[in-house]
Scaffold this motif. Structure first.
Motif, PDB file in Angstrom:
ATOM      1  N   GLY A  57       0.488  -1.005  -0.284  1.00  0.00           N
ATOM      2  CA  GLY A  57       0.302  -0.062  -0.365  1.00  0.00           C
ATOM      3  C   GLY A  57       1.090   1.294   0.051  1.00  0.00           C
ATOM      4  O   GLY A  57       0.175   2.063  -0.035  1.00  0.00           O
ATOM      5  N   VAL A  58       2.173   1.180  -0.112  1.00  0.00           N
ATOM      6  CA  VAL A  58       3.053   2.202  -0.087  1.00  0.00           C
ATOM      7  C   VAL A  58       2.555   2.778  -2.209  1.00  0.00           C
ATOM      8  O   VAL A  58       2.687   2.347  -2.705  1.00  0.00           O
ATOM      9  CB  VAL A  58       4.488   2.276   0.499  1.00  0.00           C
ATOM     10  N   VAL A  59       2.455   3.939  -1.196  1.00  0.00           N
ATOM     11  CA  VAL A  59       2.322   4.776  -2.827  1.00  0.00           C
ATOM     12  C   VAL A  59       3.365   5.859  -2.941  1.00  0.00           C
ATOM     13  O   VAL A  59       3.760   6.519  -2.283  1.00  0.00           O
ATOM     14  CB  VAL A  59       0.714   6.211  -2.298  1.00  0.00           C
ATOM     15  N   SER A  60       3.651   5.737  -4.833  1.00  0.00           N
ATOM     16  CA  SER A  60       4.609   6.921  -5.365  1.00  0.00           C
ATOM     17  C   SER A  60       3.678   7.217  -5.792  1.00  0.00           C
ATOM     18  O   SER A  60       3.527   7.210  -6.837  1.00  0.00           O
ATOM     19  CB  SER A  60       5.894   5.755  -5.622  1.00  0.00           C
ATOM     20  N   PHE A  61       3.634   8.756  -5.906  1.00  0.00           N
ATOM     21  CA  PHE A  61       3.571  10.393  -6.885  1.00  0.00           C
ATOM     22  C   PHE A  61       4.499   9.553  -8.583  1.00  0.00           C
ATOM     23  O   PHE A  61       5.503  10.027  -7.618  1.00  0.00           O
ATOM     24  CB  PHE A  61       3.054  11.380  -5.929  1.00  0.00           C
ATOM     25  N   LEU A  62       4.295  11.011  -8.673  1.00  0.00           N
ATOM     26  CA  LEU A  62       5.362  11.828  -9.967  1.00  0.00           C
ATOM     27  C   LEU A  62       6.848  11.835  -9.346  1.00  0.00           C
ATOM     28  O   LEU A  62       6.282  13.082  -8.737  1.00  0.00           O
ATOM     29  CB  LEU A  62       4.252  12.689 -11.033  1.00  0.00           C
ATOM     30  N   THR A  63       6.840  11.655  -9.860  1.00  0.00           N
ATOM     31  CA  THR A  63       8.534  11.946  -9.183  1.00  0.00           C
ATOM     32  C   THR A  63       9.789  12.614 -10.696  1.00  0.00           C
ATOM     33  O   THR A  63       9.444  11.993 -11.928  1.00  0.00           O
ATOM     34  CB  THR A  63       9.174  10.377  -9.055  1.00  0.00           C
ATOM     35  N   PRO A  64      10.199  13.462 -10.288  1.00  0.00           N
ATOM     36  CA  PRO A  64      10.679  14.372 -11.311  1.00  0.00           C
ATOM     37  C   PRO A  64      12.333  13.643 -11.899  1.00  0.00           C
ATOM     38  O   PRO A  64      12.569  13.027 -11.200  1.00  0.00           O
ATOM     39  CB  PRO A  64      11.468  15.787 -10.236  1.00  0.00           C
ATOM     40  N   TYR A  65      12.672  13.676 -13.470  1.00  0.00           N
ATOM     41  CA  TYR A  65      13.224  12.885 -14.005  1.00  0.00           C
ATOM     42  C   TYR A  65      13.666  13.143 -14.814  1.00  0.00           C
ATOM     43  O   TYR A  65      12.843  13.779 -15.712  1.00  0.00           O
ATOM     44  CB  TYR A  65      13.076  11.970 -13.569  1.00  0.00           C
ATOM     45  N   GLY A  66      15.093  13.330 -15.558  1.00  0.00           N
ATOM     46  CA  GLY A  66      15.504  13.859 -16.790  1.00  0.00           C
ATOM     47  C   GLY A  66      14.511  12.822 -18.065  1.00  0.00           C
ATOM     48  O   GLY A  66      15.836  12.453 -18.317  1.00  0.00           O
ATOM     49  N   LEU A  67      13.917  13.896 -18.514  1.00  0.00           N
ATOM     50  CA  LEU A  67      13.168  13.020 -19.482  1.00  0.00           C
ATOM     51  C   LEU A  67      13.066  13.173 -20.756  1.00  0.00           C
ATOM     52  O   LEU A  67      13.590  14.735 -20.934  1.00  0.00           O
ATOM     53  CB  LEU A  67      11.623  12.569 -19.170  1.00  0.00           C
ATOM     54  N   GLU A  68      13.302  12.750 -21.815  1.00  0.00           N
ATOM     55  CA  GLU A  68      13.425  12.682 -23.090  1.00  0.00           C
ATOM     56  C   GLU A  68      11.989  13.182 -24.020  1.00  0.00           C
ATOM     57  O   GLU A  68      11.963  14.790 -24.589  1.00  0.00           O
ATOM     58  CB  GLU A  68      13.705  11.696 -24.088  1.00  0.00           C
ATOM     59  N   ASN A  69      10.908  13.372 -23.443  1.00  0.00           N
ATOM     60  CA  ASN A  69       9.499  13.695 -24.028  1.00  0.00           C
ATOM     61  C   ASN A  69       8.922  13.847 -22.530  1.00  0.00           C
ATOM     62  O   ASN A  69       7.512  12.881 -22.367  1.00  0.00           O
ATOM     63  CB  ASN A  69       9.013  13.217 -25.375  1.00  0.00           C
ATOM     64  N   PRO A  70       8.900  14.785 -21.907  1.00  0.00           N
ATOM     65  CA  PRO A  70       7.130  14.678 -20.579  1.00  0.00           C
ATOM     66  C   PRO A  70       6.267  14.614 -20.946  1.00  0.00           C
ATOM     67  O   PRO A  70       6.405  15.184 -21.558  1.00  0.00           O
ATOM     68  CB  PRO A  70       8.018  16.056 -19.840  1.00  0.00           C
ATOM     69  N   PHE A  71       5.265  14.253 -20.682  1.00  0.00           N
ATOM     70  CA  PHE A  71       4.021  14.105 -20.922  1.00  0.00           C
ATOM     71  C   PHE A  71       3.572  15.537 -20.070  1.00  0.00           C
ATOM     72  O   PHE A  71       2.877  15.517 -19.488  1.00  0.00           O
ATOM     73  CB  PHE A  71       3.292  13.332 -19.970  1.00  0.00           C
ATOM     74  N   ARG A  72       2.568  16.636 -21.420  1.00  0.00           N
ATOM     75  CA  ARG A  72       2.396  17.446 -21.039  1.00  0.00           C
ATOM     76  C   ARG A  72       1.308  16.606 -20.484  1.00  0.00           C
ATOM     77  O   ARG A  72       0.338  16.677 -20.783  1.00  0.00           O
ATOM     78  CB  ARG A  72       2.193  18.452 -22.350  1.00  0.00           C
ATOM     79  N   ALA A  73       0.512  18.547 -19.783  1.00  0.00           N
ATOM     80  CA  ALA A  73      -0.522  18.453 -19.066  1.00  0.00           C
ATOM     81  C   ALA A  73      -1.249  19.043 -19.619  1.00  0.00           C
ATOM     82  O   ALA A  73      -0.938  20.592 -19.545  1.00  0.00           O
ATOM     83  CB  ALA A  73       0.002  18.959 -17.104  1.00  0.00           C
ATOM     84  N   GLY A  74      -2.649  19.169 -18.804  1.00  0.00           N
ATOM     85  CA  GLY A  74      -3.777  20.107 -19.678  1.00  0.00           C
ATOM     86  C   GLY A  74      -4.582  19.568 -20.155  1.00  0.00           C
ATOM     87  O   GLY A  74      -5.132  18.337 -19.987  1.00  0.00           O
ATOM     88  N   ASP A  75      -5.230  20.698 -21.357  1.00  0.00           N
ATOM     89  CA  ASP A  75      -6.927  19.894 -21.605  1.00  0.00           C
ATOM     90  C   ASP A  75      -6.378  19.581 -23.241  1.00  0.00           C
ATOM     91  O   ASP A  75      -4.963  19.810 -23.764  1.00  0.00           O
ATOM     92  CB  ASP A  75      -7.385  21.472 -22.391  1.00  0.00           C
ATOM     93  N   LEU A  76      -7.071  18.209 -22.929  1.00  0.00           N
ATOM     94  CA  LEU A  76      -6.736  17.859 -25.074  1.00  0.00           C
ATOM     95  C   LEU A  76      -8.235  17.602 -25.563  1.00  0.00           C
ATOM     96  O   LEU A  76      -9.545  17.487 -25.356  1.00  0.00           O
ATOM     97  CB  LEU A  76      -6.388  16.187 -24.038  1.00  0.00           C
ATOM     98  N   LEU A  77      -8.338  18.385 -26.329  1.00  0.00           N
ATOM     99  CA  LEU A  77      -8.798  18.248 -27.291  1.00  0.00           C
ATOM    100  C   LEU A  77      -9.368  17.204 -27.928  1.00  0.00           C
ATOM    101  O   LEU A  77      -9.136  15.942 -27.388  1.00  0.00           O
ATOM    102  CB  LEU A  77      -8.547  19.489 -28.505  1.00  0.00           C
ATOM    103  N   PRO A  78     -11.483  17.310 -27.858  1.00  0.00           N
ATOM    104  CA  PRO A  78     -12.154  16.193 -28.732  1.00  0.00           C
ATOM    105  C   PRO A  78     -11.276  15.476 -29.707  1.00  0.00           C
ATOM    106  O   PRO A  78     -10.372  16.379 -30.786  1.00  0.00           O
ATOM    107  CB  PRO A  78     -13.282  16.573 -29.611  1.00  0.00           C
TER     108      PRO A  78
END
Length: 173
Positions: A116-137
């Motif tokens: 039950g140990v939870v790990s949240f999104l963790t910073p890392y040097g990613l090549e293509n970070p996932f963009r947060a925000g609105d996604l159109l239809p």
């Protein structure tokens, strides 16, 4: 005719009682409304799957997949502590609805081990970070998400968002 006045103490006592009862009623109404709001905003279904890279999950207002899964001990700024490593997902989400959806990976996703140990999104040097925000239809987005987790433990990726339609638990093999 003689008018009898109520003593100030009695008037003050009635005023205090009225305010106390009013406060209790407002508090009870607040608790009921908060409970209703929390209940209404939480997806109550749970869908679990043993996930294989490349497979798609279609649920709620989206179609999503983990295209690739890698592990890393980290580099320079992001070196994992002993007995931990980074899990890096190459993740795709497509909005299958006719309305925009808001995707917030820091709020919508997490990993959890069998204890039950939870790990949240963790910073890392990613090549293509996932963009947060609105996604159109019918728009599709691909990017990477990273989590710092214990090594040698079974983990699941959880997607818990309005757009996912349920709490999705994906077992990582």
């Amino acid at each position: 005719m003689k008018v009898h006045k109520m003593p100030k103490k009695v008037l003050q006592s009635e005023k205090t009682t009225f305010m106390f009862v009013s406060s209790l009623v407002l508090f009870a109404v607040s608790v009921i409304l908060l409970t209703a709001a929390l209940y209404a905003g939480v997806p109550h279904k749970t869908r679990q799957a043993v996930y294989q890279a490349g497979s798609e999950v279609v649920n709620g207002q989206a179609k999503f997949s983990i295209n690739n899964l890698t592990y890393s001990d980290g580099t320079s700024r992001f070196t994992a502590p002993p007995n931990k490593h980074y899990v890096i997902f190459d993740f795709t989400v497509e909005n299958t609805s006719d309305k925009p959806i808001t995707i917030l990976p820091a709020n919508d996703t997490y990993m959890k081990n069998q204890e039950g140990v939870v790990s949240f999104l963790t910073p890392y040097g990613l090549e293509n970070p996932f963009r947060a925000g609105d996604l159109l239809p019918h728009e599709k987005i691909t990017g990477q998400l990273s989590y710092l987790v214990d090594m040698n433990e079974s983990q699941k990726l959880y997607i818990d968002a309005v757009w996912s339609g349920a709490l999705i638990a994906i077992a990582i093999n």
